[in-house]
Write an enzyme that holds these catalytic residues in place. Structure first.
Site, short mmCIF file in Angstrom:
data_model
loop_
_atom_site.label_atom_id
_atom_site.label_comp_id
_atom_site.label_asym_id
_atom_site.label_seq_id
_atom_site.Cartn_x
_atom_site.Cartn_y
_atom_site.Cartn_z
N LYS A 58 -42.07 6.38 3.97
CA LYS A 58 -40.75 5.78 3.79
C LYS A 58 -39.97 6.52 2.70
O LYS A 58 -38.80 6.88 2.87
CB LYS A 58 -40.90 4.31 3.45
N ARG A 128 -40.12 -1.95 -2.05
CA ARG A 128 -40.72 -1.84 -0.73
C ARG A 128 -41.94 -0.91 -0.77
O ARG A 128 -41.92 0.11 -1.43
CB ARG A 128 -39.71 -1.26 0.29
N GLY A 137 -45.56 -3.83 8.43
CA GLY A 137 -45.83 -5.23 8.14
C GLY A 137 -47.14 -5.50 7.43
O GLY A 137 -47.45 -6.66 7.13
N MET A 139 -48.15 -4.35 4.38
CA MET A 139 -48.07 -4.46 2.92
C MET A 139 -46.81 -5.22 2.54
O MET A 139 -46.08 -5.68 3.40
CB MET A 139 -48.14 -3.06 2.30
N ARG A 372 -38.50 6.56 10.50
CA ARG A 372 -39.89 6.98 10.64
C ARG A 372 -40.13 7.31 12.11
O ARG A 372 -39.39 6.85 12.98
CB ARG A 372 -40.86 5.89 10.17
N HIS A 495 -76.42 -0.33 31.43
CA HIS A 495 -76.23 -0.01 32.85
C HIS A 495 -74.85 -0.43 33.33
O HIS A 495 -74.15 0.32 34.01
CB HIS A 495 -77.33 -0.71 33.67
N SER A 822 -78.01 21.44 29.41
CA SER A 822 -77.02 20.37 29.38
C SER A 822 -77.53 19.31 28.41
O SER A 822 -78.65 18.82 28.57
CB SER A 822 -76.83 19.76 30.77
N CYS A 890 -73.50 16.32 29.03
CA CYS A 890 -73.28 15.42 30.16
C CYS A 890 -73.52 13.97 29.80
O CYS A 890 -73.51 13.10 30.67
CB CYS A 890 -74.16 15.81 31.35
N TYR A 910 -68.68 23.76 28.56
CA TYR A 910 -68.00 22.65 29.24
C TYR A 910 -68.47 21.32 28.69
O TYR A 910 -69.51 21.22 28.03
CB TYR A 910 -68.24 22.70 30.75
#
Length: 933
Positions: A58, A128, A137, A139, A372, A495, A822, A890, A910
């Site tokens: 701010k 502020r 909101g 603080m 902002r 699962h 992998s 993986c 990958y």
């Protein structure tokens, strides 16, 4: 106190002789001379927009707007470093801070031609908060500092507007009580409510001046009664206490909770912004509002926001008064609206992003109070980023970096309509919250078992939520039929969670307060009984469970903006993005979403389908090799068809197929259920002894006993570290030979059809190089035999999963046989930590996270220091032996943005994740490449 004086603007005044202030300044007011070298305070014209670390977001933006020549009320900023020093010193100002604050106040007073506490020429300021990163909101803020009894009376005389003066004063006293002294807000609200009731009014804006003066006195009395001290009449004391309160609010509970949720560090501190007050509550030619420079819900290029006339900023954001759309300002004050629109456009072009702007109009003059970067929905974030590139305000790299990978979820899963969801909360229909393991929203009737879920879905065309204590592999058909999955047990990699993510099903698991009663066909939660067939709604994005149906909104997967952004992302990333897919339709979906290959096909999932499971069980229960070979011969065409479908869909892309991994008992009925059934049948037979009905039960009992005997023969104390993976393949070589035969018969057929195939056969759970050598020799011989039979040569690789710490330590030895690694990070995390993920996530892990023993759930985000170190070792050793060793991941971590960034740094080729996380991984991989460079 008179209210009959003429009405004049509250403006800068230099000619009036200053009267001696009453009850205003302390006679011992210190000289405003800094006594420390550290610079704690900056005037707005001393700061810049790139000083957010020091001045907070701010303050830095107020300074930047000042430099841009926008109408910003003058003021100064107390730095974030001052806040941290204050907190570190046990809530005491560091040396020199107060003196510097007073010096800045002197300069502000000189500039404004007014003085804090002067009843005849008063300067009023706000105090502020403003951290580096926006925490709206969270603080504290105080308005109208400098008002006291004498200044309020002087303000009435100066402006001729008693209502304005006492409205401002009662706000200060109320805020002081709740913010500085920490008093509850309800007693103050009750006072206001009583005065509104007496007047028959709905909001405070219509209360007359005499009521507001009386309310101010009532508030002062409340402070004296509740805190044991008077509201301070000395303005400098107000300023000091307000500064301290804002500093303290950095460590308030809501601020800490917000930072925890948003991933904001706790050591940044907040700045304090002291700003000259401008007033929107000075009549119908005054007002206040908040606007964004574009629509932050949709991304459309239009200014949107809220406005109130004759109001202060807190009235807009608090919701105490119904606001008007910003178009109301255009209708009432078109010139001011046009000026605001010009300023907003200037700010957006300067900051090169959509801005959230607060403004006040005081008697026809527009003041800019804050700007902002605006918060926005995922849909808006993507559209705005793309359009800012088209407008040449940012480049493609910046656009890609501005969209968080997590925001892509919006485009892939249904969401509940926000208004309908809030209405359900208001009705008390929010029943519980569990683990949000698979995003998306679903409503449907409760089905308490897989068969019912499938029947209701397929035959009766009902939308179903399958609810279970936990799911097992043989529940898959019900899970596939259901719209969503809810369990009372299980964790993020249970699962239910894995299957749900695999198939894009919304899921909430681990709802411990949910009691599922299969016998009564009902569940109990939050004191309410939900019967099978009743409707539930689950939000897999937040983990919330609601009673009744909720409206869903289905995002557009064809959104032109997300498609363009992802194309840009693909141009920046170096990591490949593969998918975990077990069936052709999964693979097709993954390819549509941008997958470049299959990184994990779990062959055992195919065995659980209803037409195959009996043959799998027959193979397991076979008493001779002939019986087993017969069962395997029946399974072979099923497996071959599976791989044919995958290869055809993935034409030209690699397909990594993991051979059977779980222990065989998972394909058989549950031991405890079997034991219960056998005991029950034995009891019934005793009661029916000699009767005709007993004959059928005897046959059933014999079958159940045979199954129980087989299950008990395979029962292990710790099956996940028992006969599974490569061990099972060595123990039952015919099973894995059948799988390899199916793979290569399918590959040969596809090759003859003109489909380019590249199968990668993955041997799981290797712990010793001899296991890999023996298994690879067996399987590669089978592969060669098939290719010779078919007369077709197929390009292929054999490799292994690294999912046991020892495998990482001997990676140089494994790389002699393996052509690719992998990393199976689900099991690697379990074996590294020595914990069961399902037991941990529903048990002690939540306590560990709450007590900050663990910073993050290691099953959700990869543990880079422990598991990651093993991966790093495996990469280094493996490539020492085989420089072109292909490396990927993986586990479920493969779709986590933090883990993807780590994989990029590690040099993997990958990442592989569930199909619905492929777009997220594409963007995360681009972020990793751009931020590392």
């Amino acid at each position: 106190m008179s209210s009959r004086a003429r009405k004049t603007p509250l403006r800068k005044t230099r000619t009036r002789a200053r009267a001696e202030p009453r009850l205003a300044r302390s006679p011992t007011r210190p000289r405003a001379r800094p006594t420390a070298r550290e610079k704690w305070v900056y005037l707005f014209d001393e700061g810049r927009g790139d000083m957010k670390d020091l001045l907070g977001g701010k303050g830095a933006n107020l300074a930047e707007m000042t430099l841009l020549g926008l109408p910003v009320p003058p003021g100064f900023i107390v730095t974030t470093q001052a806040c941290n020093a204050f907190l570190a010193a046990g809530n005491r100002f560091p040396e020199g801070l107060w003196e510097q604050e007073l010096a800045a106040l002197r300069k502000l007073e000189k500039r404004m031609g007014r003085s804090l506490g002067d009843p005849e020429n008063a300067l009023l300021v706000s105090c502020r908060s403003g951290a580096k990163l926006s925490m709206p909101g969270m603080m504290d803020t105080l308005l109208n500092l400098g008002l006291n009894d004498a200044v309020a009376e002087g303000l009435v005389a100066e402006t001729g507007d008693a209502r304005f003066a006492y409205d401002a004063y009662r706000r200060l006293v109320q805020m002081f009580g709740t913010v500085v002294l920490g008093l509850p807000g309800e007693p103050f609200e009750r006072v206001l409510e009583e005065y509104r009731r007496q007047r028959g009014l709905e909001n405070d804006a219509a209360l007359p001046a005499e009521d507001l003066e009386a309310i101010t006195r009532a508030f002062q009395h409340l402070i004296r009664e509740k805190s044991g001290r008077d509201f301070p009449q000395e303005p400098l004391e107000q300023l000091r206490l307000a500064t301290e309160a804002v500093f303290r609010s950095w460590n308030g509970k809501r601020a800490r909770d917000y930072r925890d949720a948003a991933g904001i560090p706790h050591d940044l501190g907040t700045a304090v912004n002291i700003v000259t007050m401008v007033f929107g509550n000075r009549g119908e030619d005054s007002g206040t509002g908040v606007v964004t420079t574009r629509n932050v819900s949709t991304g459309e290029r239009e200014m949107e926001g809220d406005y109130l006339s004759n109001a202060q900023g807190e009235d807009v954001v608090s919701g105490t008064r119904p606001t008007l759309r910003i178009s109301a300002l255009k209708e009432r004050h078109p010139k001011l609206y046009a000026q605001l629109a010009r300023y907003c456009q200037k700010l957006e072009r300067h900051f090169r992003d959509v801005q959230d702007v607060e403004f006040t109009i005081e008697q026809g003059k527009l003041w800019m109070l804050q700007t902002r970067d605006a918060k926005r929905t995922a849909q808006a974030a993507v559209r705005i980023a793309v359009e800012l590139v088209r407008e040449k305000l940012i480049n493609r790299k910046q656009a890609v970096l501005r969209v968080k990978p997590e925001q892509i979820d919006f485009f892939l899963h249904p969401q509940f309509a926000p208004a309908d969801k809030q209405a359900a909360r208001d009705r008390g229909d929010l029943l519980a919250t569990g683990l949000n393991v698979s995003p998306g929203a679903a409503s449907g009737v409760v089905a308490l078992d897989a068969d019912t879920a499938e029947r209701w879905s397929k035959e009766e065309k009902k939308a179903v939520i399958m609810v279970r204590p936990e799911t097992r592999p043989d529940d898959v058909h019900g899970m596939l039929a259901a719209q969503g999955i809810l369990t009372s047990r299980g964790g993020r990699t249970s699962h239910a969670a894995l299957v749900a993510r695999q198939f894009g099903k919304p899921a909430v698991v681990g709802v411990s307060e949910l009691e599922v009663d299969g016998e009564k066909r009902q569940l109990t939660v939050a004191g309410r009984v939900i019967r099978e067939g009743d409707t539930l709604s689950i939000d897999g994005t937040t983990g919330e469970v609601f009673a009744g149906p909720l409206e869903t909104v289905i995002p557009d997967l064809k959104d032109e903006y997300i498609l363009e952004l992802l194309r840009w992302a693909d141009g920046f990333r170096t990591l490949g993005v593969y998918a975990n897919a077990d069936y052709p339709h999964d693979a097709e979906r993954a390819r549509q979403l941008g997958s470049e290959g299959i990184g994990l096909c779990r062959t055992e999932h195919m065995f659980f389908e209803k037409d195959r499971l009996p043959h799998v069980q027959r193979m397991i229960l076979a008493r001779t090799e002939e019986e087993r070979d017969e069962a395997l011969a029946t399974l072979l065409p099923f497996q071959r068809e599976d791989f044919l479908g995958l290869f055809r869909v993935m034409d030209g892309q690699p397909v990594t197929i993991r051979l059977i991994d779980p222990p065989l008992h998972e394909f058989l009925p549950n031991h405890d259920v079997l034991l219960h059934d056998v005991t029950e049948l034995e009891t019934r037979l005793e009661l029916l002894e000699g009767r005709r009905e007993a004959k059928g039960l005897e046959e059933k009992l014999a079958q159940k006993r045979s199954l129980l005997e087989a299950v008990e023969s395979m029962r292990e104390a710790n099956p996940m570290l028992g006969l599974r993976g490569v061990r099972l393949g060595i123990h039952l070589p015919a099973l894995v030979r059948m799988q390899v035969r199916a793979i290569f018969e399918a590959a040969c057929r596809c090759t003859r059809e003109g489909v380019h195939v590249f199968p990668k056969v993955m041997i799981p759970l290797i712990a010793h190089s001899n296991e890999l050598r023996v298994e690879k020799e067996l399987l590669e011989a089978e592969a060669r035999a098939v290719m010779e039979e078919q007369g077709v040569e197929v390009e292929y690789q054999f490799g292994t999963m690294i999912e046991i710490p020892r495998a990482a330590i001997i990676a140089d030895q494994l790389a002699r046989e393996a052509e690719f690694f992998s990393f199976g990070t689900n099991d690697l995390t379990q074996t590294t930590y020595g914990i069961s993920r399902d037991d941990a996530e529903t048990g002690f892990l939540s306590e560990y996270l709450q007590k900050r023993i663990l910073p993050e759930n290691p099953f959700a985000t990869l543990d880079q220091r422990g598991v990651g170190a093993l991966m790093e070792l495996a990469v280094r050793l493996g490539r020492q032996t085989r420089p072109k060793l292909d490396l990927g991941i993986c586990g479920e971590h493969g779709g986590d943005p933090k883990t993807i960034a780590f994989c990029h740094r590690l040099g993997l080729d990958y990442v592989s994740c569930s199909p619905y996380r492929v777009p997220i991984a594409r963007l995360a991989a681009a972020h990793a490449a751009l931020t590392s460079s």
